[in-house]
Structure formats: C-alpha cells, structure tokens
Scaffold this motif. Sequence first.
Motif, PDB file in Angstrom:
ATOM      1  N   GLU A   1       0.737  -6.044   4.649  1.00 12.06           N
ATOM      2  CA  GLU A   1       1.811  -5.251   4.920  1.00 12.06           C
ATOM      3  C   GLU A   1       2.545  -5.253   3.265  1.00 12.06           C
ATOM      4  OE1 GLU A   1       4.162  -8.215   7.174  1.00 12.06           O
ATOM      5  OE2 GLU A   1       3.996  -6.879   9.232  1.00 12.06           O
ATOM      6  N   GLY A   2       1.869  -5.953   2.310  1.00 12.57           N
ATOM      7  CA  GLY A   2       2.279  -5.678   0.932  1.00 12.57           C
ATOM      8  C   GLY A   2       1.715  -4.643   0.239  1.00 12.57           C
ATOM      9  N   ILE A   3       0.908  -3.679   0.980  1.00 10.02           N
ATOM     10  CA  ILE A   3       0.303  -2.736   0.295  1.00 10.02           C
ATOM     11  C   ILE A   3       1.268  -1.678  -0.283  1.00 10.02           C
ATOM     12  CG2 ILE A   3      -1.421  -0.631   0.274  1.00 10.02           C
ATOM     13  CD1 ILE A   3      -3.191  -2.232   2.643  1.00 10.02           C
ATOM     14  N   SER A   4       2.169  -1.121   0.655  1.00 10.04           N
ATOM     15  CA  SER A   4       2.991  -0.180   0.076  1.00 10.04           C
ATOM     16  C   SER A   4       3.780  -0.485  -1.158  1.00 10.04           C
ATOM     17  CB  SER A   4       3.768   0.267   1.161  1.00 10.04           C
ATOM     18  OG  SER A   4       4.704   1.561   0.872  1.00 10.04           O
ATOM     19  N   GLU A   5       4.496  -1.652  -1.111  1.00  7.24           N
ATOM     20  CA  GLU A   5       5.116  -2.156  -1.933  1.00  7.24           C
ATOM     21  C   GLU A   5       4.308  -2.439  -3.395  1.00  7.24           C
ATOM     22  OE1 GLU A   5       8.660  -2.889  -4.022  1.00  7.24           O
ATOM     23  OE2 GLU A   5       8.813  -2.735  -1.815  1.00  7.24           O
ATOM     24  N   ALA A   6       3.272  -2.846  -3.074  1.00  5.51           N
ATOM     25  CA  ALA A   6       2.271  -3.129  -4.441  1.00  5.51           C
ATOM     26  C   ALA A   6       2.181  -1.789  -5.083  1.00  5.51           C
ATOM     27  CB  ALA A   6       0.991  -3.863  -3.976  1.00  5.51           C
ATOM     28  N   GLN A   7       1.640  -0.767  -4.120  1.00  5.08           N
ATOM     29  CA  GLN A   7       1.375   0.504  -4.833  1.00  5.08           C
ATOM     30  C   GLN A   7       2.558   1.352  -5.561  1.00  5.08           C
ATOM     31  OE1 GLN A   7       0.196   3.783  -2.124  1.00  5.08           O
ATOM     32  NE2 GLN A   7      -1.147   4.846  -3.646  1.00  5.08           N
ATOM     33  N   LYS A   8       3.745   1.007  -5.108  1.00  6.79           N
ATOM     34  CA  LYS A   8       4.827   1.437  -5.573  1.00  6.79           C
ATOM     35  C   LYS A   8       5.352   0.907  -7.128  1.00  6.79           C
ATOM     36  CE  LYS A   8       9.944   1.738  -4.798  1.00  6.79           C
ATOM     37  NZ  LYS A   8      11.176   1.624  -4.055  1.00  6.79           N
ATOM     38  N   VAL A   9       4.918  -0.354  -7.242  1.00  2.37           N
ATOM     39  CA  VAL A   9       5.041  -1.159  -8.472  1.00  2.37           C
ATOM     40  C   VAL A   9       3.981  -0.471  -9.496  1.00  2.37           C
ATOM     41  CG1 VAL A   9       4.877  -3.468  -9.716  1.00  2.37           C
ATOM     42  CG2 VAL A   9       5.957  -3.219  -7.236  1.00  2.37           C
TER      43      VAL A   9
ATOM     44  N   THR B   1       2.664   7.786  -7.080  1.00  2.00           N
ATOM     45  CA  THR B   1       2.100   7.602  -5.994  1.00  2.00           C
ATOM     46  C   THR B   1       2.194   9.106  -5.178  1.00  2.00           C
ATOM     47  OG1 THR B   1       2.233   5.146  -5.806  1.00  2.00           O
ATOM     48  CG2 THR B   1       1.849   6.632  -3.678  1.00  2.00           C
ATOM     49  N   LEU B   2       1.232   9.347  -4.626  1.00  2.00           N
ATOM     50  CA  LEU B   2       1.166  10.588  -3.737  1.00  2.00           C
ATOM     51  C   LEU B   2       0.747   9.886  -2.316  1.00  2.00           C
ATOM     52  CD1 LEU B   2       1.760  13.609  -3.787  1.00  2.00           C
ATOM     53  CD2 LEU B   2      -0.840  14.102  -4.356  1.00  2.00           C
ATOM     54  N   LYS B   3       1.655  10.070  -1.333  1.00  2.00           N
ATOM     55  CA  LYS B   3       1.533   9.644  -0.423  1.00  2.00           C
ATOM     56  C   LYS B   3       1.105  10.478   0.892  1.00  2.00           C
ATOM     57  CE  LYS B   3       4.677   5.708  -0.719  1.00  2.00           C
ATOM     58  NZ  LYS B   3       3.560   4.438  -0.504  1.00  2.00           N
ATOM     59  N   HIS B   4       0.138  10.232   1.663  1.00  2.00           N
ATOM     60  CA  HIS B   4      -0.163  11.212   2.910  1.00  2.00           C
ATOM     61  C   HIS B   4      -0.461  10.232   4.290  1.00  2.00           C
ATOM     62  CE1 HIS B   4      -1.741  13.197  -0.893  1.00  2.00           C
ATOM     63  NE2 HIS B   4      -1.058  14.318  -0.089  1.00  2.00           N
ATOM     64  N   ASP B   5      -0.020  10.749   5.163  1.00  2.00           N
ATOM     65  CA  ASP B   5       0.109   9.972   6.498  1.00  2.00           C
ATOM     66  C   ASP B   5      -0.433  10.834   7.393  1.00  2.00           C
ATOM     67  OD1 ASP B   5       1.170   8.533   8.669  1.00  2.00           O
ATOM     68  OD2 ASP B   5       2.906   9.998   8.773  1.00  2.00           O
TER      69      ASP B   5
ATOM     70  N   TYR C   1      -3.426   7.919   3.626  1.00  2.00           N
ATOM     71  CA  TYR C   1      -4.293   8.146   2.524  1.00  2.00           C
ATOM     72  C   TYR C   1      -3.505   8.528   1.093  1.00  2.00           C
ATOM     73  CZ  TYR C   1      -8.667   9.778   0.184  1.00  2.00           C
ATOM     74  OH  TYR C   1      -9.875  10.024  -0.681  1.00  2.00           O
ATOM     75  N   ASN C   2      -3.170   7.415   0.441  1.00  2.00           N
ATOM     76  CA  ASN C   2      -2.216   7.422  -0.549  1.00  2.00           C
ATOM     77  C   ASN C   2      -3.262   7.520  -1.995  1.00  2.00           C
ATOM     78  OD1 ASN C   2      -0.070   7.203   1.088  1.00  2.00           O
ATOM     79  ND2 ASN C   2       0.193   5.327   0.727  1.00  2.00           N
ATOM     80  N   LEU C   3      -2.639   8.246  -2.764  1.00  2.00           N
ATOM     81  CA  LEU C   3      -3.490   8.409  -4.288  1.00  2.00           C
ATOM     82  C   LEU C   3      -2.437   7.895  -5.110  1.00  2.00           C
ATOM     83  CD1 LEU C   3      -4.553  12.233  -3.539  1.00  2.00           C
ATOM     84  CD2 LEU C   3      -5.797  10.064  -3.387  1.00  2.00           C
ATOM     85  N   SER C   4      -3.077   7.000  -6.121  1.00  2.00           N
ATOM     86  CA  SER C   4      -2.414   6.192  -7.184  1.00  2.00           C
ATOM     87  C   SER C   4      -2.983   7.012  -8.576  1.00  2.00           C
ATOM     88  CB  SER C   4      -2.678   4.778  -7.588  1.00  2.00           C
ATOM     89  OG  SER C   4      -1.736   4.090  -6.544  1.00  2.00           O
TER      90      SER C   4
END
Length: 498
Positions: free
Chosen positions: A356-364, A368-372, A413-416
Amino acid sequence: MWRERPTVALVITPRARLIDLQGASVNDLLDHLRTAVGDAHVLTDGADVAAYVVDWTGVHAGQALAVVRPGSTSEVAAVVTACRAAGASVVPQGGNTGLVGGGVPDATGTQVVLSLGRMRTVREVDPVAGTITVDAGVVLADVQDAAAQAGRLFPMSLGSEGSCTIGGNLATNAGGTAVLRYGMTRELVLGLEVVLPDGRIWDGLRGLRKDNTGYDLTQLFVGSEGTLGIITGAVLRLFPATPRHATAWVAVADVAAAVALLGLAQQHAGAHLSTFEIANRQALELVLAHLPGASDPLAEPSDWYVLVELAGAQTDDGLDDALEAILTAAVEADLAADAAIAGSPAQRTALWALREGISEAQKVEGATLKHDVTLPINRLADWVAEIGPKMAATLEGVRPVTYGHVGDGNLHYNLSAPVGGDDDLRTAAADLSTAIYDSVAAGNGSISAEHGLGRTKAAAGASYKSAVEVDLMRAVKRALDPDGLMNPGVLLPLVGQS
C-alpha cells in the motif's frame, strides 16, 4: 497511435450560457449559492479553494468560480438548479484523491466545484439484509468501520481509504485489493440517490437484490465520473466478516510465475483467496527508501513479489494450512523462490504496508507517469515483457514501477523519471503513453482499469472505442445532460479535443 485517430463526429457542446459569468451575473449566482447552502459554505478566496482545485498527484490543477459545500441532498439539488440557470458548469468532488483529473475544475475559472465533504451520515446499517446506506461524502474507512461495528464486512479496500469517499468510489467504479473475491464497486452497490443535471432528485435507494423492471439506472451512474448527475447517497452490500487471515509475501521470478501461482492458489484456497497482488523490485525499493520503518521481509532480492492473502470466518481454522500448502506446491513447481508468512497481526500489517505504500513512495521520488491498464490475465506476462524494452528505447533510464491486481488483470504500470531526469520524463510522456496505450489495445485490454478516464484520458479513451460505442455514450450524455454542464471534458472529450 491514439493521437492520430480521427475524433468521432457526434460530440457534445455546452449550449450558449444563459448569462455571462461576468460582473453582476457572477454575483447573482454566488448569492443564489449562498442562499442555498449558507455563506460559510461558498468558498471564493484563493487560500480557501486551493485544496479543491489541485488533485492528489499535483499534476492536474485549475481555477474555480467557487467551491460549494452542501450539507444535504436538497442543498445539492438547489446548487445544481442555480448553476443550470446561470449556465455554470458543475464539477462534483469527493475526497479529491483521483489520479486522472476528474474531480478538479478546468482553467477557465467559470466552473463551480461541488464538494460533498459535509455529507458524511451513515443513514442505516441492516446486518440481516446485509446493507448499509450512506451519504456520498462518507469516507470509505468509515463505511468499513460502521460495517465492522455491526459484525459485517464492507470489502472494498484502497490505499486512499482514509480520505476517499463513497461518492467518488462509485463515480469512478473504483477497484482495489479485494476485487478478486468481491468485485468492483459496481458489484457492491444496490441502489443510489442522484441529483440530476436539471436539479431533480432520483431516489433509487431501494436496496433490492432483485428488481427486473427495466433499465438498471443505478449502474448507469456508476463509473459515469459525475458527467450524468451527482451521487448523493448509496445502498451498499455487506458481507460476512472475515476476522481470520493467512498472509504471505512471496518472491517470484517473473509475471508468468505469478500468474501460474494464482492458479495454484485458487486451486488450493477456493473462495478463501481474497488478495493476490503483484509488485516489481523497483516498487519495493521505493517503499524501502521512503516508508519509515519498512524492511525487506526476505533475505535475498527478487525481480517480482506477490502478496497473497486468504480470509475467512472465525470458524475457518484451516487457512494457515491452506497457505502453507500453496507455498509448498509453488516451491516444488519452481514458481516461488522464497516467502515470508505473517505470524501476527503486526507482521500482516507490515507486509500490507509494502504494497500500500508504493503510490506514496513513488510520489516522493519525483516525476511520475501513471498508467492503469487491464489485460486478459493470460496476456499479462507477455505484455510486461514486451512493453519494458519499448519504454527503455523511448527514454533511457526510465524506471517502470509496476504493481497491481493479478487476479483481475489490472496492472499499475507507472513510470518514474530517470534519476535526476524529471524534465526528460515530462518531455517523453506523450510518446511513452502512446506506446503503452497502443500495446494494451493490441492485446484486447483497456487503458483504464479502475481510475477512470477523467480529463487526462478522455480523448484517448474515446479513440480506442468503436464509433458505435462512443455514439451510445454521447447519446446517454445528451439525454441526461443536454446543456453539457456536468463535469464537461471529463470521460468524453469536448469539441476540438483529440
């Protein structure tokens, strides 16, 4: 490539405004809104509206004529009626946790944001019928708590459950980590209360399990992203509580092994299998770097991981044995290299925090380019193997942060950005997204599994649907919202957008 596809000819355009949103006309509308909800709940000062005009990602931002905070369904109806008379567009907003810009206004400064945050009443809990009736502004975690107090379970679970609201969940047909067992939001709702674009209230809060008397209007509004009306209340399904859990964090070599492990888990656990989540090593490393207290539960790193959980009633004593049988069979079949089994509630919480911490960690981490996306489950492994090299060829050093719900074919499939390359990611964003969308379409998948289309993906979503499908969607929009004032530009593109 979706950007090159022609737009469908049938489009919706807002009719000419009944007033110019200028000067005294604006003041007249604001006076009507203040009369409807009270002066304190019509926000126009920049500092007061700031939190309502930028989404959770910080990417989507706009300007609002006003933010209006009604406290009841009748007040929502009064606001919508006033806005319609003034020709002002309405942008419904729940917890503002969306990721595609569907709940924030555009840049014109002429739209009214209608926040449902004050409507937080749990109207009724019926544990015998297995239903809970709530206002649209009730936070998801509060629905879960109210159900638990009645000895029942509301199974929807999202990373944002402490702030997202039921109205937003319904409007976007949210998914989450329990879809494998309980289904999407549309499978959890029995009835709705909706304020229509003309200000009328449709009371569909009947909560019936069977009603075979015509079109299913409830399902029409689920997933409509506020473009057909404003959901103000809902009757939701409750389920038997599942206080027993057996949870493991499993190292797998690749997505193909994860898919095979899913079949094995279904074979051994049956209906007790409630969660089957996947994450790549890049996702875990971000969590380990940015989530305080997080630690790797396994001694050796792996390219991919699966979070598997079985859940059952108090009398279900065999969950631990079933989980061990799954893991033993997985190791013997070379599907799993190692696993950490939660031996206590605290350890279970720690394993869930990694997911559950992945999305917040990626934001930090940065840009980020998010794909769902969603694909047939048997296509997931091939798709991930094919899309990775395409991303690397488009932007050197780009970091795929991949996680999601293997059991329903949904991957985030998000891209940092490459390290220190936020601007490079922004420059390449269109090419990266186009490659992803085209490959998903070629695999008979969808470019949005649970986040919706919002403003970000409205044009792309329409371009990947058939002309007939878009025509039908626009016909529904035109029938319910002929003035085109309900969240324009969301879900379906406006004239000139492509």
